[in-house]
Design a protein around this motif. Structure first.
Motif, PDB file in Angstrom:
ATOM      1  N   THR A 119      14.493   9.519  -5.038  1.00 58.36           N
ATOM      2  CA  THR A 119      13.386   8.599  -5.352  1.00 58.36           C
ATOM      3  C   THR A 119      12.585   8.228  -4.109  1.00 58.36           C
ATOM      4  O   THR A 119      11.547   7.556  -4.229  1.00 58.36           O
ATOM      5  CB  THR A 119      13.914   7.303  -5.980  1.00 58.36           C
ATOM      6  N   ARG A 169      13.713   0.284  -7.595  1.00 58.87           N
ATOM      7  CA  ARG A 169      13.201   1.655  -7.769  1.00 58.87           C
ATOM      8  C   ARG A 169      14.143   2.707  -7.194  1.00 58.87           C
ATOM      9  O   ARG A 169      14.363   3.760  -7.806  1.00 58.87           O
ATOM     10  CB  ARG A 169      11.824   1.777  -7.107  1.00 58.87           C
ATOM     11  N   SER A 170      14.695   2.457  -6.023  1.00 52.42           N
ATOM     12  CA  SER A 170      15.487   3.476  -5.329  1.00 52.42           C
ATOM     13  C   SER A 170      16.988   3.250  -5.456  1.00 52.42           C
ATOM     14  O   SER A 170      17.775   3.829  -4.703  1.00 52.42           O
ATOM     15  CB  SER A 170      15.112   3.503  -3.845  1.00 52.42           C
TER      16      SER A 170
END
Length: 230
Positions: A119, A169-170
């Motif tokens: 990501t 997100r990651s």
């Protein structure tokens, strides 16, 4: 893939950050050898900190406490350590890649953020917050980076900060096969301890994923970026 801003170098001339990249990991939910090592670590910590006053006095804890005090915060790893030692709560089981990070944090007391490398959009940049950056934390709440807090970002935004942790997100998930670990070491942490911490994570990954591969560790300082073999 890695960059250090002049702002970070100026703000934290005596700090270090380690970047560890591992690839091809079979990220298991649980593994007997890793669970056995957790139990041994719990016993070691309870013996090492039988007098809980030793937690505050521990040099590594003191280094982070000084950093967190600038932001009127307390070092949460110290609190997690007390939970393990005083309440005798077992170390959590989330997944192999998450567990090795938490185990290393408890053993060495160094703050680490873990990210799913798939990501991450290069370059990965070590910087300090301006107060304008915003990201979604692991609990999916919005957070603004704190001015002058150490932070890591990529082409999409903020990956993690010292005070507020990693972004959603990651995050490392059950599907993660390649991971990036970022260990923030403020002034007062030795290079030897930083490398030992990274080595502990790598050795524990090999317990459940012996086919995993590792890149040379990158040590980011005000003097630049160097590579170190484990």
């Amino acid at each position: 893939m890695f960059e250090v801003t002049e702002r970070w170098k100026s703000a934290y001339p005596d700090a270090m950050v380690a970047m560890l990249v591992v690839r091809g990991v079979a990220n298991v939910k649980e593994h007997p050898a890793l669970e056995s090592r957790k139990r041994a670590l719990e016993m070691e910590l309870r013996s090492r900190f039988a007098n809980t006053e030793d937690i505050k006095a521990e040099p590594t804890i003191r280094a982070y406490t000084a950093y967190y005090k600038r932001f009127e915060k307390t070092y949460h790893v110290a609190g997690q350590l007390k939970t393990t030692v005083v309440k005798q709560r077992s170390l959590p089981t989330v997944s192999g890649l998450v567990d090795v990070m938490f185990m290393a944090e408890m053993k060495n007391l160094l703050l680490t953020a873990g990210h799913d490398l798939s990501t991450v959009v290069p370059p990965v940049t070590l910087d300090i917050g301006t107060g304008a950056e915003s990201f979604i934390k692991l609990n999916q709440e919005s957070q603004s980076a704190r001015a002058r807090d150490m932070m890591t970002g990529d082409g999409e935004g903020t990956l993690s900060t010292v005070i507020d942790g990693p972004d959603f997100r990651s995050r490392i998930s059950a599907e993660t096969r390649d991971a990036l670990y970022v260990t923030y070491a403020p002034d007062g942490i030795t290079r030897e301890l930083l490398l030992e911490h990274v080595r502990d994570m790598w050795e524990n990954i090999l317990l459940f994923s012996p086919g995993a591969e590792i890149e040379p560790v990158r040590i980011l300082t005000a003097q630049g970026i160097e590579e170190a073999a484990l």
